[in-house]
Every structure is written in structure tokens, then in C-alpha cells.
Design a protein around this motif. Structure first.
Motif, PDB file in Angstrom:
ATOM      1  N   LYS B  59       0.824  -1.212   0.000  1.00  0.00           N
ATOM      2  CA  LYS B  59       0.000   0.000   0.000  1.00  0.00           C
ATOM      3  C   LYS B  59       0.871   1.281   0.000  1.00  0.00           C
ATOM      4  O   LYS B  59       0.740   2.126  -0.890  1.00  0.00           O
ATOM      5  CB  LYS B  59      -0.930  -0.017   1.214  1.00  0.00           C
ATOM      6  CG  LYS B  59      -1.923   1.132   1.255  1.00  0.00           C
ATOM      7  CD  LYS B  59      -2.871   1.010   2.453  1.00  0.00           C
ATOM      8  CE  LYS B  59      -3.492   2.344   2.794  1.00  0.00           C
ATOM      9  NZ  LYS B  59      -2.558   3.304   3.413  1.00  0.00           N
ATOM     10  N   GLU B  60       1.748   1.391   0.964  1.00  0.00           N
ATOM     11  CA  GLU B  60       2.615   2.569   1.025  1.00  0.00           C
ATOM     12  C   GLU B  60       3.596   2.626  -0.160  1.00  0.00           C
ATOM     13  O   GLU B  60       3.721   3.662  -0.810  1.00  0.00           O
ATOM     14  CB  GLU B  60       3.383   2.596   2.346  1.00  0.00           C
ATOM     15  CG  GLU B  60       2.532   2.830   3.581  1.00  0.00           C
ATOM     16  CD  GLU B  60       2.123   4.288   3.727  1.00  0.00           C
ATOM     17  OE1 GLU B  60       2.991   5.154   3.667  1.00  0.00           O
ATOM     18  OE2 GLU B  60       0.908   4.540   3.880  1.00  0.00           O
ATOM     19  N   HIS B  63       2.376   4.322  -3.387  1.00  0.00           N
ATOM     20  CA  HIS B  63       2.410   5.799  -3.474  1.00  0.00           C
ATOM     21  C   HIS B  63       3.787   6.253  -3.971  1.00  0.00           C
ATOM     22  O   HIS B  63       3.903   7.123  -4.837  1.00  0.00           O
ATOM     23  CB  HIS B  63       2.149   6.435  -2.108  1.00  0.00           C
ATOM     24  CG  HIS B  63       0.777   6.166  -1.544  1.00  0.00           C
ATOM     25  ND1 HIS B  63      -0.370   6.370  -2.275  1.00  0.00           N
ATOM     26  CD2 HIS B  63       0.382   5.717  -0.321  1.00  0.00           C
ATOM     27  CE1 HIS B  63      -1.418   6.053  -1.522  1.00  0.00           C
ATOM     28  NE2 HIS B  63      -0.996   5.657  -0.342  1.00  0.00           N
ATOM     29  N   LEU B 121       1.983   9.345   1.920  1.00  0.00           N
ATOM     30  CA  LEU B 121       2.726   8.396   2.759  1.00  0.00           C
ATOM     31  C   LEU B 121       2.462   8.613   4.245  1.00  0.00           C
ATOM     32  O   LEU B 121       2.182   9.733   4.676  1.00  0.00           O
ATOM     33  CB  LEU B 121       4.236   8.523   2.493  1.00  0.00           C
ATOM     34  CG  LEU B 121       4.749   8.007   1.154  1.00  0.00           C
ATOM     35  CD1 LEU B 121       6.221   8.376   0.994  1.00  0.00           C
ATOM     36  CD2 LEU B 121       4.572   6.497   1.059  1.00  0.00           C
ATOM     37  N   ASP B 122       2.587   7.554   4.992  1.00  0.00           N
ATOM     38  CA  ASP B 122       2.453   7.643   6.436  1.00  0.00           C
ATOM     39  C   ASP B 122       3.534   8.569   7.006  1.00  0.00           C
ATOM     40  O   ASP B 122       4.671   8.565   6.529  1.00  0.00           O
ATOM     41  CB  ASP B 122       2.608   6.231   7.028  1.00  0.00           C
ATOM     42  CG  ASP B 122       2.227   6.216   8.486  1.00  0.00           C
ATOM     43  OD1 ASP B 122       1.020   6.089   8.768  1.00  0.00           O
ATOM     44  OD2 ASP B 122       3.126   6.361   9.351  1.00  0.00           O
ATOM     45  N   VAL B 183      10.197   3.357   2.498  1.00  0.00           N
ATOM     46  CA  VAL B 183       8.771   3.323   2.847  1.00  0.00           C
ATOM     47  C   VAL B 183       8.397   1.980   3.458  1.00  0.00           C
ATOM     48  O   VAL B 183       7.337   1.839   4.071  1.00  0.00           O
ATOM     49  CB  VAL B 183       7.837   3.666   1.650  1.00  0.00           C
ATOM     50  CG1 VAL B 183       8.098   5.095   1.184  1.00  0.00           C
ATOM     51  CG2 VAL B 183       7.998   2.684   0.515  1.00  0.00           C
TER      52      VAL B 183
END
Lengths: 322, 322
Positions: B59-60, B63, B121-122, B183
């Protein structure tokens, strides 16, 4: 808290401290060149002014201010290419001095530098700031695109014009203020109100520019009165006049004129504007946007004393000769 | 973990899901256009492949992969303007289709879109990722600048050439891998080793490209053999040959030739290369960089089974016909 002049000094000093890689020289020399051309540094000053509403530590806000000023100057380099402009602030433009290819690439790397400035921010504010910065940048690009498209269109409406100047000019004013608030940990609501203040102020500022182009006092204006009329620029005044005027007056307004004829055209078009009270109509619009801006400023939940410099800046931007 | 083809499908699907603002159409249409032109999607695949060494949740990393691919395509639009290129992947280039001004601005807004991707992003990985992304972007711009400057210089050294291809090509390969690692919360050391793997692989890849331009099998190459020779491009082979050859041979190599003469030039220059064993010298260089890349890959602290797809990709990139 600092007043406008003090913040301008702080910004100027921070710009002088910016360091770029030394090589390739031709990539970075244009950046140092355009950043040193000066200007009032309104946008980075707004970042700091917004931040100081909430927190007087300027360390973090200065990163954001440098990002905004770097981004703004990047748009100047690329806009000057697109507009084929020979001069910027009285000096030769980057693409004239270094060539178009070099100017494209130096602009590109300035956008990188702007984001590098942002990446210095504390992680507690970084995500919010990055989002605001890129939304702002996106709006500015959209505005420039509309501006270019309007040059080749005869059916631009007043609403479309306002939307174009909102994107091209006002979004960056609003974005600078919002960014400043965010890096100073303001609430979402206060940050939004600052954005709204800036966006409305920005529209008012651009409309005021359109008025000054025709109605400024020639001694104080510093450039050709009626420049927009001569270049057939579809300003708010021109679009409003086209809506009101007779068809032969419209032909006069759209006619291409050079030399002495251009001066005559300025005179004739100004008379048409006067006949339909275009200046007064434009001033009414300015007042509407200023009122909206002031309402948004009132809504920000900090004491009135803290807002004094933002009010002073508004005054300075709106009551001006050039 | 996914193999190369599976990751290519994942990347292609993610690109199809990207949404841009609908207006102004002319600003965003070029972005959809160039992103849909295809290609092997090596760079975003590398982001995902690096991430999967450490964490299989994509998921990350997706991005970051979209940021890298968007940035890469932005550089293609602007590079094509600078190189005055009519075609890109067999299709008309953006500046030919929409005009130079539009292409400049659409490129600019792609850089904004790339950063917007990153801002998803987180926060735990955002700062690191933003730093790596912008350092990478900076290197690519520097490489393009050097490439442009080399066209007008006769004294480019082999070291300068390696530095140029390092910046223009290899930094983005290394940066994509490093970003993927970051990431996925890799250690600083592992992320650096991935960068080093990618940078050395990228240099080897570009040198291999220079060799293929002259020595590929014509049926499989898909374009004009000796294109670099005809256009007097200062590749590693050319620069090495200039260092070794007699002065009249150098004149032959630098001579401008068109039509049938161009084909004759390819033949003559290839004979000069053969005489001085330039191909073998270049292959030795490729091997040096591949060895460095493999050493860096070995140093990454994950099991050998996890590295299998990166080794397969290396193989695929280095043993190729075009």
C-alpha cells in the motif's frame, strides 16, 4: 511579533543564507540570479506573519517561507518563457540570459529546491504542510494555463476571469498564509480562515492592479498607463466594458494599436470605461472581496492585537499607487 | 513477494487508477497521454521490489512508485522539449502535440502530482522519503544539464561522462530502490546498499546501451544501428576511442555525415572501435559496475531467497538485445 519591514529583513537575510550545489554552475546560477532580483517578498512575509499569530518561534516557518518564495520564483522563470518576456523587475529574464532550455531546467530544479526546503520541517507538521504546498502549486499551474488559454479566446466571462486570477494569484497568497499557520500548529479552522482571508485579498489585489493600470497617477505608477489596454489584455475592466458597451465601442477596445495610435486608444477606451462607470463597478468588486477577507480575518481565534500587522499589510496592499 | 511481470501488472493497474483534476483539460490531458505511453515501468517496479525485501504490504510503496513514475514521465516531457524530439515511444511528443508552453506547464504540474503522491505516505516514513525523492530529482536535473552542456564541448573526459550518466540515469534507479526500502521501514544501511546497487546497475545499464547502439544484432535491436555514431554522440565508446586513436581516425569519428555517407561512417567508426578493442574495454567497465552492484546487493541483510527477483531483473537488464 514583527512588523512588515522587520519580516522583510528576516526574509531577505534567509534568502541570502540559501545555499545551492556549486555544480553544474549553469543550472544553479539562474536560481541565485532570480532570487536576488528582489521584490517585496510579500508571500514569504505572509507565511511568517500567519505563523506569528500562533507562535513566535520562526525557525520552522522560515523553511516554509523559503519554500514559498523559491516556488514563486520558479513560476516567474517558466512564466517568462511562456510569455516571451525580455525583462523581469527591470533585469534581463533567465531564458534571455541563459537560453530557454537552461531556463526550463533551472526552473525544474527550483521546484525540487522548494520541496527540499519543506522536507526540513518537523514531522509533526510536515504532512499537512506538504499537502497545502502542493495544492497551492497545483492551483498556480492551473491559473497559468487558464491565463494562456484566455489569450486565444474571445468569449471569456467575468466569472472565468475571476476564477483565473483566483488560481493564478490568490491561491498562492492564501496558501502562503495557510502554510504559515500550519507550521505554527494552528487549528484546521484558523488555517482555513487564513486561507480564505488570503484568497479574497489576492483577488481584490489583482482587481486593484487592473484598476491601477488605467487609473493610477502617471507620476507614481512607474510604468506605462494603459498597458493592459494597449496589449488587449482581457482584464476585469475590459470584460465588464465589453458587456456594457455598444458594438462599435467594443471594436475600438479590441483593436490592435501601436505607437501614437496606442496612446489614442488608451484615451478612447478610458473614456468608454468612464461612460459606463467601469472603475466604480470594479471598486465595488474590490470592496466585496476585501469585506470577505476581513470577515475571515475576524473569525480567526486569536486576539485583535495579534492581527494588527495583517490588517496593516492589507491596508498597504490595497491603498497603493503602483 | 511478486516477480517482475506481476509487479509490472500491479504498477500498470495503479497508473490506470491515478486521477487528475478534469480542468483545465489541456493542462492534464498531456499527463494522461504520456503516462499511458507505456514502457517497461522499471523504476516503479524497482520501488516495489525493494519494498518487498522488507515488507510485503504494497500500500505505502505504491504511493512512492507512482511518485517515481510520475516524476520520470515529467522529465521525459521536458527533456523532449530540450532535445527538440518529435517522437517518444513511437508517438508524437507532448510539445509537438500541445505546443511548447503547454508542455512546460504540464510537466511542472506533474512534478506537483509526484509530490502529492508522496504526501499520501504515512508520517512515520514521509520525511525520509521526501528527502530521498528530492535528492534523486535534483541529481536527475543535474545530469540533464551536464548532458546538454556536453553537446557543445569537445573536451569531455571519460570520468565526466560516467558522472553525467550516473546523475542522468543511475541516480533515479538507485533512488527508486532506496525510496522503496525506506517506505518499507528498512534500516539506513540496507537502504544505502540498495541505492548503491541501483546506482552501479544504472551506470552498467547505460554503458551497455552505448555498446548495444553499435554492436546489437540489427534484427533484434529495433532501431538504427550506430545511431550514436551518426549523431556524433559522445558515448563512452566514442570518448575511449578518441583517447586511443590516431588524429585522422578522430577526424573521421567527429565528421558529420548524412544519408549513405552516414552508413559508411558507422562502418568505418566501428572498424576503428574494433581496432582498439573498444567494445572489450567497455564490457570490462560494465563488469566492474555490475560487480559493485552485486556486492552491494550481497550486503543487504535479508535472506538470499528474497533477493531472487532483484537478481533476475539485473540479469534481464544486462543480457538484452535492445
Amino acid at each position: 511579533m514583527h512588523n512588515i519591514s522587520e519580516l522583510q529583513v528576516i526574509v531577505e537575510e534567509a534568502i541570502k543564507q540559501l545555499r545551492y550545489p556549486s555544480k553544474p554552475d549553469k543550472l544553479y546560477a539562474p536560481i541565485s540570479y532570480i532570487m536576488a532580483l528582489g521584490g517585496k517578498r510579500i508571500r514569504p512575509v505572509l507565511v511568517l506573519m500567519a505563523a506569528e499569530l500562533f507562535d513566535e518561534d520562526l525557525k520552522e516557518p522560515l523553511h516554509a517561507a523559503m519554500a514559498i518564495e523559491t516556488f514563486h520564483n520558479f513560476t516567474l522563470i517558466h512564466d517568462d518563457i511562456m510569455d516571451n518576456a525580455p525583462l523581469r523587475r527591470g533585469k534581463i529574464t533567465v531564458h534571455e540570459k541563459w537560453g530557454v532550455n537552461n531556463a526550463i531546467l533551472s526552473g525544474d530544479v527550483m521546484m525540487v529546491e522548494a520541496n527540499k526546503q519543506l522536507s526540513n520541517l518537523d514531522i509533526s507538521v510536515l504532512k499537512r504542510a506538504l499537502f497545502t504546498f502542493n495544492s497551492t502549486a497545483q492551483g498556480v499551474c492551473q491559473g497559468q494555463q487558464l491565463d494562456m488559454e484566455f489569450e486565444n479566446r474571445d468569449d471569456v466571462t467575468l466569472e472565468e476571469y475571476i476564477e483565473m486570477i483566483r488560481l493564478k494569484t490568490a491561491v498562492l497568497i492564501g496558501g502562503a498564509l495557510k502554510l504559515g499557520a500550519e507550521v505554527a500548529n494552528a487549528s484546521v479552522e484558523d488555517a482555513e480562515n487564513l486561507y480564505s482571508f488570503g484568497e479574497n485579498l489576492g483577488i481584490a489585489f489583482q482587481l486593484q492592479d487592473d484598476i491601477l493600470d488605467v487609473y493610477a497617477s502617471p507620476e507614481k505608477f512607474g510604468k506605462q498607463i494603459g498597458g493592459d489596454i494597449i496589449s488587449n489584455k482581457k482584464t476585469w475592466l475590459m470584460l465588464q466594458a465589453i458587456q456594457e458597451a455598444e458594438s462599435e465601442e467594443i471594436l475600438t477596445m479590441l483593436q490592435v494599436s501601436e505607437g501614437d495610435e496606442a496612446l489614442l486608444k488608451v484615451k478612447t477606451v478610458t473614456e468608454i470605461y468612464n461612460k459606463y462607470k467601469i472603475k466604480e463597478l470594479a471598486e465595488t468588486q474590490v470592496k466585496i472581496y476585501i469585506d470577505k477577507a476581513m470577515q475571515a480575518l475576524d473569525n480567526i481565534k486569536v486576539s485583535d492585537e495579534r492581527k494588527v500587522y495583517l490588517r496593516a499589510l492589507t491596508q498597504k496592499l490595497m491603498v497603493r499607487d503602483n
